[in-house]
Design a protein around this motif. Sequence first.
Motif, PDB file in Angstrom:
ATOM      1  N   UNK A 175       0.841  -1.193   0.000  1.00 34.43           N
ATOM      2  CA  UNK A 175       0.000   0.000   0.000  1.00 34.43           C
ATOM      3  C   UNK A 175       0.876   1.243   0.000  1.00 34.43           C
ATOM      4  N   UNK A 176       0.243   2.387  -0.172  1.00 30.32           N
ATOM      5  CA  UNK A 176       0.952   3.657  -0.111  1.00 30.32           C
ATOM      6  C   UNK A 176       0.965   4.209   1.298  1.00 30.32           C
ATOM      7  N   UNK A 177       0.792   5.527   1.413  1.00 31.96           N
ATOM      8  CA  UNK A 177       0.947   6.184   2.702  1.00 31.96           C
ATOM      9  C   UNK A 177      -0.195   5.919   3.670  1.00 31.96           C
ATOM     10  N   UNK A 178      -1.225   5.165   3.241  1.00 31.34           N
ATOM     11  CA  UNK A 178      -2.253   4.737   4.190  1.00 31.34           C
ATOM     12  C   UNK A 178      -1.677   3.777   5.212  1.00 31.34           C
ATOM     13  N   UNK A 179      -0.650   3.029   4.809  1.00 33.36           N
ATOM     14  CA  UNK A 179      -0.026   2.069   5.709  1.00 33.36           C
ATOM     15  C   UNK A 179      -0.813   0.794   5.907  1.00 33.36           C
ATOM     16  N   UNK A 180      -1.920   0.615   5.192  1.00 31.34           N
ATOM     17  CA  UNK A 180      -2.765  -0.549   5.442  1.00 31.34           C
ATOM     18  C   UNK A 180      -2.179  -1.816   4.837  1.00 31.34           C
ATOM     19  N   UNK A 181      -2.685  -2.924   5.321  1.00 31.06           N
ATOM     20  CA  UNK A 181      -2.430  -4.221   4.706  1.00 31.06           C
ATOM     21  C   UNK A 181      -3.490  -4.420   3.624  1.00 31.06           C
ATOM     22  N   UNK A 182      -3.069  -4.694   2.402  1.00 31.53           N
ATOM     23  CA  UNK A 182      -3.971  -4.755   1.244  1.00 31.53           C
ATOM     24  C   UNK A 182      -4.645  -6.126   1.143  1.00 31.53           C
ATOM     25  N   UNK A 183      -5.597  -6.368   2.040  1.00 32.68           N
ATOM     26  CA  UNK A 183      -6.248  -7.676   2.126  1.00 32.68           C
ATOM     27  C   UNK A 183      -7.050  -8.007   0.871  1.00 32.68           C
ATOM     28  N   UNK A 184      -7.829  -7.066   0.395  1.00 36.11           N
ATOM     29  CA  UNK A 184      -8.657  -7.340  -0.770  1.00 36.11           C
ATOM     30  C   UNK A 184      -7.802  -7.625  -1.997  1.00 36.11           C
ATOM     31  N   UNK A 185      -6.753  -6.881  -2.174  1.00 39.28           N
ATOM     32  CA  UNK A 185      -5.913  -7.044  -3.365  1.00 39.28           C
ATOM     33  C   UNK A 185      -5.199  -8.383  -3.368  1.00 39.28           C
ATOM     34  N   UNK A 186      -4.719  -8.845  -2.197  1.00 39.17           N
ATOM     35  CA  UNK A 186      -4.033 -10.146  -2.191  1.00 39.17           C
ATOM     36  C   UNK A 186      -5.024 -11.273  -2.483  1.00 39.17           C
ATOM     37  N   UNK A 187      -6.263 -11.130  -2.027  1.00 40.42           N
ATOM     38  CA  UNK A 187      -7.262 -12.167  -2.316  1.00 40.42           C
ATOM     39  C   UNK A 187      -7.545 -12.252  -3.807  1.00 40.42           C
ATOM     40  N   UNK A 188      -7.628 -11.098  -4.453  1.00 41.59           N
ATOM     41  CA  UNK A 188      -7.895 -11.084  -5.892  1.00 41.59           C
ATOM     42  C   UNK A 188      -6.754 -11.755  -6.657  1.00 41.59           C
ATOM     43  N   UNK A 189      -5.526 -11.498  -6.249  1.00 43.59           N
ATOM     44  CA  UNK A 189      -4.380 -12.122  -6.914  1.00 43.59           C
ATOM     45  C   UNK A 189      -4.332 -13.620  -6.634  1.00 43.59           C
ATOM     46  N   UNK A 190      -4.668 -14.015  -5.399  1.00 41.27           N
ATOM     47  CA  UNK A 190      -4.678 -15.444  -5.073  1.00 41.27           C
ATOM     48  C   UNK A 190      -5.724 -16.186  -5.891  1.00 41.27           C
ATOM     49  N   UNK A 191      -6.837 -15.534  -6.156  1.00 41.14           N
ATOM     50  CA  UNK A 191      -7.879 -16.146  -6.989  1.00 41.14           C
ATOM     51  C   UNK A 191      -7.402 -16.358  -8.424  1.00 41.14           C
ATOM     52  N   UNK A 192      -6.327 -15.638  -8.798  1.00 45.15           N
ATOM     53  CA  UNK A 192      -5.738 -15.808 -10.122  1.00 45.15           C
ATOM     54  C   UNK A 192      -4.590 -16.819 -10.103  1.00 45.15           C
ATOM     55  N   UNK A 193      -4.452 -17.546  -8.996  1.00 53.13           N
ATOM     56  CA  UNK A 193      -3.471 -18.621  -8.930  1.00 53.13           C
ATOM     57  C   UNK A 193      -2.098 -18.214  -8.440  1.00 53.13           C
ATOM     58  N   UNK A 194      -2.009 -17.080  -7.739  1.00 58.41           N
ATOM     59  CA  UNK A 194      -0.720 -16.586  -7.252  1.00 58.41           C
ATOM     60  C   UNK A 194      -0.696 -16.560  -5.727  1.00 58.41           C
ATOM     61  N   UNK A 195       0.490 -16.725  -5.163  1.00 61.45           N
ATOM     62  CA  UNK A 195       0.683 -16.526  -3.737  1.00 61.45           C
ATOM     63  C   UNK A 195       0.947 -15.043  -3.507  1.00 61.45           C
ATOM     64  N   UNK A 196       0.079 -14.399  -2.752  1.00 65.59           N
ATOM     65  CA  UNK A 196       0.164 -12.943  -2.580  1.00 65.59           C
ATOM     66  C   UNK A 196       0.328 -12.602  -1.104  1.00 65.59           C
ATOM     67  N   UNK A 197       1.246 -11.710  -0.850  1.00 62.45           N
ATOM     68  CA  UNK A 197       1.603 -11.293   0.506  1.00 62.45           C
ATOM     69  C   UNK A 197       1.485  -9.782   0.605  1.00 62.45           C
ATOM     70  N   UNK A 198       0.800  -9.289   1.623  1.00 57.23           N
ATOM     71  CA  UNK A 198       0.798  -7.857   1.908  1.00 57.23           C
ATOM     72  C   UNK A 198       1.217  -7.661   3.354  1.00 57.23           C
ATOM     73  N   UNK A 199       2.088  -6.683   3.583  1.00 58.28           N
ATOM     74  CA  UNK A 199       2.631  -6.445   4.917  1.00 58.28           C
ATOM     75  C   UNK A 199       2.432  -4.987   5.320  1.00 58.28           C
ATOM     76  N   UNK A 200       2.387  -4.794   6.625  1.00 51.50           N
ATOM     77  CA  UNK A 200       2.454  -3.426   7.155  1.00 51.50           C
ATOM     78  C   UNK A 200       3.925  -3.059   7.254  1.00 51.50           C
ATOM     79  N   UNK A 201       4.346  -2.082   6.464  1.00 53.57           N
ATOM     80  CA  UNK A 201       5.777  -1.791   6.400  1.00 53.57           C
ATOM     81  C   UNK A 201       6.176  -0.533   7.157  1.00 53.57           C
ATOM     82  N   UNK A 202       5.209   0.158   7.734  1.00 52.56           N
ATOM     83  CA  UNK A 202       5.508   1.217   8.691  1.00 52.56           C
ATOM     84  C   UNK A 202       4.290   1.363   9.592  1.00 52.56           C
ATOM     85  N   UNK A 203       4.497   1.977  10.760  1.00 56.04           N
ATOM     86  CA  UNK A 203       3.382   2.223  11.660  1.00 56.04           C
ATOM     87  C   UNK A 203       2.986   1.057  12.536  1.00 56.04           C
TER      88      UNK A 203
END
Length: 285
Positions: A31-59
């Motif tokens: 994510x950008x400066x929101x700092x959130x974990x992109x849960x919805x986006x990783x699910x969409x990528x996983x549904x396309x057959x990929x292993x997707x990881x989102x992390x909180x990288x600050x805050x």
Amino acid sequence: MDVIERELTDPWEGILAAPARCSHIGVLVLAGSSGRVERERVRILAQQGMTALSIRWFGGPGQSPGICEIPLETFTTAVDFLQGNEAERIGILGTSKGAEAALLTAVHDPRVDVVIALSPTSRVWCNVGPGRDGAHHPYRSSWTWREQALPFVPMDDSWTPAEPGSGPVAIRGWYEVSERTFAPLLAPAEIPVDKAQADLLLVAGGDDAMWPSLPFAEQLAWRRRSAGSTVRLIARDDAGHRPRLPGESPALASAQFRYGGTPEGDVLLGAAAWPHILDMLRGGS
């Protein structure tokens, strides 16, 4: 497609989503400066057959409270994690400051095979928010590599909004003024995408009100092409700072910032980029 999700707490807060069957494509989603974990986006990528990881990288616990001198090793550690989960092709999909991080990680880590940079910048900017010391000023780099701060462009604090008031503010002009004020610092702060081995996809809206992401993307594309490297650039003039990928919820309005574009333009930009995103993550040329 069945998707398995796992919550992570160490070494960072995050979520891992993967198809039930084995996948050899791993995607780090930032994510950008929101700092959130992109849960919805990783699910969409996983549904396309990929292993997707989102992390909180600050805050988060033990992290800088703002985007200030964030170690790029934060993201190379995430690459380690994806490789440990059997990923053989590594992509990073980042938005805004997350795109800045994605591009820089690819410059420093040759294991990154593809970068998808949504609403990117072409250079390193100063901190957004405080560092570990709690101070916002003096300005410092957003990033470090091997404990050394990367050259950066500071903000010109003499800037004032064109339409001052109590409503959301467009801060694109702040970045444009700062580029002029600190022109001698632009070249050292350029992100050297010509040195990255990763494939590169840039997605930008011409009506971005946060920063001039389309001119930035064009600068990145020129830098790549000048070095004889390939790049794809997907853009729409009526889109803003937050392109929406197919299946994602509409972006929420902000009381603080104007993001530009229209909801329709943001959706259409994401839809135009989506087949290119999937193709490049899967190894298309």
